[in-house]
Write a protein that holds these residues in place. Structure first.
Motif, PDB file in Angstrom:
ATOM      1  N   GLU A 186       0.828  -1.205   0.000  1.00  0.00           N
ATOM      2  CA  GLU A 186       0.000   0.000   0.000  1.00  0.00           C
ATOM      3  C   GLU A 186       0.864   1.258   0.000  1.00  0.00           C
ATOM      4  O   GLU A 186       1.984   1.255   0.492  1.00  0.00           O
ATOM      5  CB  GLU A 186      -0.924   0.014   1.225  1.00  0.00           C
ATOM      6  N   GLY A 187       0.290   2.326  -0.541  1.00  0.00           N
ATOM      7  CA  GLY A 187       0.994   3.596  -0.603  1.00  0.00           C
ATOM      8  C   GLY A 187       0.217   4.703   0.085  1.00  0.00           C
ATOM      9  O   GLY A 187       0.187   4.794   1.304  1.00  0.00           O
ATOM     10  N   ASP A 188      -0.455   5.537  -0.692  1.00  0.00           N
ATOM     11  CA  ASP A 188      -1.216   6.654  -0.129  1.00  0.00           C
ATOM     12  C   ASP A 188      -2.235   6.197   0.904  1.00  0.00           C
ATOM     13  O   ASP A 188      -2.501   6.908   1.878  1.00  0.00           O
ATOM     14  CB  ASP A 188      -1.953   7.400  -1.247  1.00  0.00           C
ATOM     15  N   SER A 189      -2.817   5.028   0.709  1.00  0.00           N
ATOM     16  CA  SER A 189      -3.864   4.564   1.616  1.00  0.00           C
ATOM     17  C   SER A 189      -3.338   4.302   3.022  1.00  0.00           C
ATOM     18  O   SER A 189      -4.090   4.384   3.998  1.00  0.00           O
ATOM     19  CB  SER A 189      -4.516   3.286   1.066  1.00  0.00           C
ATOM     20  N   ALA A 190      -2.062   3.985   3.157  1.00  0.00           N
ATOM     21  CA  ALA A 190      -1.478   3.696   4.470  1.00  0.00           C
ATOM     22  C   ALA A 190      -0.649   4.856   5.017  1.00  0.00           C
ATOM     23  O   ALA A 190      -0.271   4.824   6.197  1.00  0.00           O
ATOM     24  CB  ALA A 190      -0.601   2.441   4.387  1.00  0.00           C
ATOM     25  N   LEU A 210      -3.464 -13.316 -19.177  1.00  0.00           N
ATOM     26  CA  LEU A 210      -2.339 -12.535 -18.666  1.00  0.00           C
ATOM     27  C   LEU A 210      -2.729 -11.070 -18.586  1.00  0.00           C
ATOM     28  O   LEU A 210      -2.458 -10.380 -17.590  1.00  0.00           O
ATOM     29  CB  LEU A 210      -1.126 -12.721 -19.579  1.00  0.00           C
ATOM     30  N   GLY A 211      -3.396 -10.583 -19.625  1.00  0.00           N
ATOM     31  CA  GLY A 211      -3.824  -9.185 -19.623  1.00  0.00           C
ATOM     32  C   GLY A 211      -4.780  -8.859 -18.498  1.00  0.00           C
ATOM     33  O   GLY A 211      -4.691  -7.794 -17.872  1.00  0.00           O
ATOM     34  N   THR A 212      -5.687  -9.779 -18.199  1.00  0.00           N
ATOM     35  CA  THR A 212      -6.653  -9.550 -17.131  1.00  0.00           C
ATOM     36  C   THR A 212      -5.959  -9.458 -15.777  1.00  0.00           C
ATOM     37  O   THR A 212      -6.303  -8.616 -14.933  1.00  0.00           O
ATOM     38  CB  THR A 212      -7.704 -10.666 -17.112  1.00  0.00           C
ATOM     39  N   ALA A 213      -4.968 -10.316 -15.552  1.00  0.00           N
ATOM     40  CA  ALA A 213      -4.212 -10.256 -14.291  1.00  0.00           C
ATOM     41  C   ALA A 213      -3.502  -8.913 -14.163  1.00  0.00           C
ATOM     42  O   ALA A 213      -3.557  -8.268 -13.101  1.00  0.00           O
ATOM     43  CB  ALA A 213      -3.200 -11.399 -14.234  1.00  0.00           C
ATOM     44  N   LEU A 214      -2.838  -8.457 -15.216  1.00  0.00           N
ATOM     45  CA  LEU A 214      -2.121  -7.183 -15.152  1.00  0.00           C
ATOM     46  C   LEU A 214      -3.082  -6.015 -14.939  1.00  0.00           C
ATOM     47  O   LEU A 214      -2.771  -5.061 -14.215  1.00  0.00           O
ATOM     48  CB  LEU A 214      -1.311  -6.980 -16.430  1.00  0.00           C
ATOM     49  N   THR A 215      -4.250  -6.102 -15.557  1.00  0.00           N
ATOM     50  CA  THR A 215      -5.264  -5.062 -15.352  1.00  0.00           C
ATOM     51  C   THR A 215      -5.691  -5.002 -13.895  1.00  0.00           C
ATOM     52  O   THR A 215      -5.749  -3.926 -13.285  1.00  0.00           O
ATOM     53  CB  THR A 215      -6.490  -5.331 -16.242  1.00  0.00           C
ATOM     54  N   ALA A 216      -6.000  -6.163 -13.320  1.00  0.00           N
ATOM     55  CA  ALA A 216      -6.433  -6.205 -11.922  1.00  0.00           C
ATOM     56  C   ALA A 216      -5.342  -5.663 -11.003  1.00  0.00           C
ATOM     57  O   ALA A 216      -5.631  -4.932 -10.040  1.00  0.00           O
ATOM     58  CB  ALA A 216      -6.804  -7.631 -11.539  1.00  0.00           C
ATOM     59  N   TRP A 217      -4.089  -5.988 -11.291  1.00  0.00           N
ATOM     60  CA  TRP A 217      -2.982  -5.534 -10.440  1.00  0.00           C
ATOM     61  C   TRP A 217      -2.782  -4.032 -10.538  1.00  0.00           C
ATOM     62  O   TRP A 217      -2.561  -3.359  -9.530  1.00  0.00           O
ATOM     63  CB  TRP A 217      -1.693  -6.260 -10.816  1.00  0.00           C
ATOM     64  N   SER A 218      -2.838  -3.500 -11.745  1.00  0.00           N
ATOM     65  CA  SER A 218      -2.629  -2.055 -11.888  1.00  0.00           C
ATOM     66  C   SER A 218      -3.779  -1.283 -11.261  1.00  0.00           C
ATOM     67  O   SER A 218      -3.576  -0.209 -10.678  1.00  0.00           O
ATOM     68  CB  SER A 218      -2.456  -1.677 -13.362  1.00  0.00           C
ATOM     69  N   ARG A 219      -4.981  -1.824 -11.330  1.00  0.00           N
ATOM     70  CA  ARG A 219      -6.114  -1.162 -10.693  1.00  0.00           C
ATOM     71  C   ARG A 219      -6.002  -1.221  -9.167  1.00  0.00           C
ATOM     72  O   ARG A 219      -6.382  -0.279  -8.470  1.00  0.00           O
ATOM     73  CB  ARG A 219      -7.433  -1.788 -11.163  1.00  0.00           C
ATOM     74  N   TYR A 220      -5.473  -2.313  -8.636  1.00  0.00           N
ATOM     75  CA  TYR A 220      -5.221  -2.389  -7.195  1.00  0.00           C
ATOM     76  C   TYR A 220      -4.228  -1.302  -6.784  1.00  0.00           C
ATOM     77  O   TYR A 220      -4.445  -0.596  -5.785  1.00  0.00           O
ATOM     78  CB  TYR A 220      -4.674  -3.772  -6.829  1.00  0.00           C
ATOM     79  N   SER A 221      -3.144  -1.172  -7.530  1.00  0.00           N
ATOM     80  CA  SER A 221      -2.154  -0.133  -7.210  1.00  0.00           C
ATOM     81  C   SER A 221      -2.780   1.248  -7.236  1.00  0.00           C
ATOM     82  O   SER A 221      -2.470   2.106  -6.401  1.00  0.00           O
ATOM     83  CB  SER A 221      -0.986  -0.193  -8.198  1.00  0.00           C
ATOM     84  N   GLU A 222      -3.687   1.459  -8.166  1.00  0.00           N
ATOM     85  CA  GLU A 222      -4.377   2.743  -8.256  1.00  0.00           C
ATOM     86  C   GLU A 222      -5.229   2.975  -7.010  1.00  0.00           C
ATOM     87  O   GLU A 222      -5.244   4.081  -6.456  1.00  0.00           O
ATOM     88  CB  GLU A 222      -5.242   2.766  -9.516  1.00  0.00           C
ATOM     89  N   ALA A 273      -5.708  -2.240 -24.420  1.00  0.00           N
ATOM     90  CA  ALA A 273      -4.528  -1.382 -24.518  1.00  0.00           C
ATOM     91  C   ALA A 273      -4.876   0.067 -24.193  1.00  0.00           C
ATOM     92  O   ALA A 273      -4.150   0.750 -23.457  1.00  0.00           O
ATOM     93  CB  ALA A 273      -3.920  -1.482 -25.911  1.00  0.00           C
ATOM     94  N   ASP A 274      -5.995   0.550 -24.728  1.00  0.00           N
ATOM     95  CA  ASP A 274      -6.402   1.935 -24.468  1.00  0.00           C
ATOM     96  C   ASP A 274      -6.680   2.153 -22.980  1.00  0.00           C
ATOM     97  O   ASP A 274      -6.324   3.201 -22.410  1.00  0.00           O
ATOM     98  CB  ASP A 274      -7.653   2.278 -25.284  1.00  0.00           C
ATOM     99  N   CYS A 275      -7.317   1.176 -22.344  1.00  0.00           N
ATOM    100  CA  CYS A 275      -7.613   1.296 -20.910  1.00  0.00           C
ATOM    101  C   CYS A 275      -6.319   1.301 -20.091  1.00  0.00           C
ATOM    102  O   CYS A 275      -6.192   2.064 -19.118  1.00  0.00           O
ATOM    103  CB  CYS A 275      -8.513   0.149 -20.460  1.00  0.00           C
ATOM    104  N   ALA A 276      -5.363   0.459 -20.467  1.00  0.00           N
ATOM    105  CA  ALA A 276      -4.079   0.433 -19.759  1.00  0.00           C
ATOM    106  C   ALA A 276      -3.341   1.754 -19.939  1.00  0.00           C
ATOM    107  O   ALA A 276      -2.718   2.266 -18.992  1.00  0.00           O
ATOM    108  CB  ALA A 276      -3.229  -0.732 -20.266  1.00  0.00           C
ATOM    109  N   LEU A 277      -3.402   2.318 -21.129  1.00  0.00           N
ATOM    110  CA  LEU A 277      -2.767   3.617 -21.360  1.00  0.00           C
ATOM    111  C   LEU A 277      -3.416   4.704 -20.510  1.00  0.00           C
ATOM    112  O   LEU A 277      -2.722   5.578 -19.976  1.00  0.00           O
ATOM    113  CB  LEU A 277      -2.854   3.980 -22.842  1.00  0.00           C
ATOM    114  N   ALA A 278      -4.730   4.655 -20.379  1.00  0.00           N
ATOM    115  CA  ALA A 278      -5.422   5.655 -19.560  1.00  0.00           C
ATOM    116  C   ALA A 278      -4.990   5.543 -18.096  1.00  0.00           C
ATOM    117  O   ALA A 278      -4.774   6.561 -17.424  1.00  0.00           O
ATOM    118  CB  ALA A 278      -6.939   5.482 -19.683  1.00  0.00           C
ATOM    119  N   ARG A 279      -4.844   4.314 -17.598  1.00  0.00           N
ATOM    120  CA  ARG A 279      -4.376   4.148 -16.217  1.00  0.00           C
ATOM    121  C   ARG A 279      -2.948   4.636 -16.062  1.00  0.00           C
ATOM    122  O   ARG A 279      -2.590   5.257 -15.061  1.00  0.00           O
ATOM    123  CB  ARG A 279      -4.480   2.677 -15.797  1.00  0.00           C
TER     124      ARG A 279
END
Length: 507
Positions: A79-83, A301-313, A341-347
């Motif tokens: 965790e970052g900002d949340s903690a 693989l893409g779905t896992a990376l999406t879920a992880w980047s959204r968690y970090s967000e 790809a577009d959604c990942a770029l937006a994140r």
């Protein structure tokens, strides 16, 4: 000295002194933190705090009890900002009334842990390179209040080495680790085997991959003696295996190692799912293995990376989230998944706005964006009105959710606001962990036509799947206001509002 050795010795002393309850509570909290079970650590902390507050308990006991739940959040949970607010609050309390005596522990700190550790970890999780000044100041101040060779001192030394690496000074990090280890030995103490991970990271950033692998081999040989069985050793092994896989994958991509052996070294994806700290390294390793032809670049693989980047967000770990999003965007572009790809770029763009010293990542983002723009958008093989019947007719083995999503998005461009297409996008968005992006495409239609019950219920399902409480409140308010304005004669508005309100969580 390793934390676990110190904890074992201290627990034995506490039991011998009639404080078995405190001894067991500290060991249990430490194991829970190592496993990343932050909620369990928080639940166990009050009982441990009562034992730590006893008159016979050591002065450092309360601070150590407070440390472990935070350590789980900023360590394994990444965790970052949340903690950060909780970490800063503990640090301020520890510094209250602190004197200037070098080597004297701060109030609320002790030999096992310093209150600065969670703050330093937060800064590193949020934006390591962007917080090097804050980290350097804090670690220098905190080291002056610790004794060389204690677990708290060692943790701060490793935090200093990480800061130097993030400041693009890995050679200095190695020299600092050497100097600190020598100082500990001069004082009759030694450093633990966990200290080796600081060397591994610094060596990797100097492209000294073989040297880093040699250090990991020494760690593995001494693992049984360095860490007790259970949570401590499991956490160390997870880190060791992830570091080795990352090194081997880079060597495989460079043609200096067997891609198959590098792939075999990669921990299972479920390990990174369970332990967020591993995710940026896992994503980087996966990209190397894809480039070396040793790992399938598919939608899973893409779905896992999406879920992880959204968690970090969500937890405010912006730099790690940025890096995972860039990997996700590159891989999605390579497999022709335009919407993903577009959604990942937006994140990635959102994360880039929250970090400093992001020139390298900004250049990567521009390159990926340009590459994506060069790729032709997905063309519809049938008229937009016939897309859904075509997709329903696909055999299960033919289904690629990313391909389906691209077709639905392309159809929506021709038929904006089509409730059936929006519902289909919501379904495939839930499969791909892109519920936020799917919801974003529902809102314009619903604001224009609040009485569209099918779109309202599709959005409801998507928001529930995303656990988006704020979005659910907005949806209920939008439909309730529309129903009120429409009057009792317009049942579709009122029915949709009632169904949504019933499904939305309380509070």
């Amino acid at each position: 000295m390793a934390l676990w050795r110190w904890l074992g010795e201290t627990a034995r002393e506490l039991r011998a002194d009639g404080q078995a309850e405190l001894a067991e509570a500290l060991v249990r909290l430490a194991q829970t933190a190592a496993e990343g079970r932050a909620d369990a650590a928080a639940d166990a902390a009050p009982a441990a705090a009562r034992a730590a507050a006893a008159e016979t308990a050591p002065s450092w006991a309360v601070g150590l009890v407070e440390h472990f739940p935070l350590a789980a959040r900023v360590g394994d949970r990444a965790e970052g900002d949340s903690a950060l607010p909780a970490a800063l609050s503990r640090l301020r309390a520890a510094h209250a009334g602190a004197g200037d005596t070098e080597g004297a522990a701060l109030p609320g700190c002790g030999p096992a842990a310093c209150a600065a550790e969670p703050v330093l970890a937060c800064y590193a999780n949020i934006d390591g390179p962007g917080h090097v000044v804050d980290r350097a100041t804090l670690v220098a101040e905190s080291l002056a209040h610790t004794v060389p060779g204690t677990p708290a001192w060692e943790a701060l030394v490793l935090a200093q080495a990480d800061m130097l690496v993030d400041d693009e000074r890995p050679g200095e990090a190695v020299r600092e680790l050497d100097a600190r280890a020598a100082a500990a030995r001069e004082g009759g103490r030694d450093v633990s085997l966990g200290y080796a991970f600081g060397y591994v990271r610094a060596l990797r950033h100097q492209d000294r991959y073989d040297d880093a692998l040699a250090v990991l081999e020494r760690v593995e040989v001494g693992m049984a003696a360095a860490w007790p069985g259970g949570a401590a050793r499991a956490a160390a092994r997870r880190r060791l295996e992830m570091e080795r896989a990352r090194l081997l994958a880079w060597l495989a991509r460079a043609g200096r190692h067997s891609p198959q052996e590098a792939r075999a070294a990669l921990p299972e994806l479920r390990e990174a799912d369970a332990h967020p700290r591993l995710r940026p390294a896992w994503a980087e390793t996966a990209e190397h293995l894809v480039a070396a032809g040793a790992l399938d670049n598919d939608w899973r693989l893409g779905t896992a990376l999406t879920a992880w980047s959204r968690y970090s967000e969500r937890v405010g770990s912006h730099r790690p989230g940025l890096r995972v999003s860039l990997v996700a965007a590159r891989l999605a572009g390579a497999r022709g998944a335009r919407w993903a790809a577009d959604c990942a770029l937006a994140r990635a763009e959102r994360a880039l706005e929250r970090v400093r010293r992001g020139a390298e990542e900004a250049a990567d983002l521009d390159e990926i964006r340009a590459d994506t723009a060069r790729r032709a958008p997905r063309e519809l093989p049938v008229p937009a009105a016939e897309v859904l019947p075509m997709l329903r007719g696909q055999m299960s083995e033919e289904v690629d959710p990313e391909h389906q999503a691209d077709l639905v998005v392309a159809a929506l461009a021709e038929r904006p606001g089509d409730a059936s297409l929006l519902n289909a996008l919501g379904q495939v968005g839930r499969t791909l962990a892109l519920t936020d992006a799917a919801a974003a495409m529902h809102w314009p239609r619903l604001r224009e036509v609040p009485g569209d019950q099918k779109t309202a219920l599709s959005l409801l399902e998507t928001l529930l799947a995303d656990k988006d409480t704020a979005g659910l409140r907005v949806l209920v308010r939008l439909l309730t206001d529309a129903a009120s304005e429409a009057g009792s004669g317009h049942r579709p508005d009122g029915a949709a509002a009632s169904e949504v309100a019933a499904a939305a969580p309380a509070g």
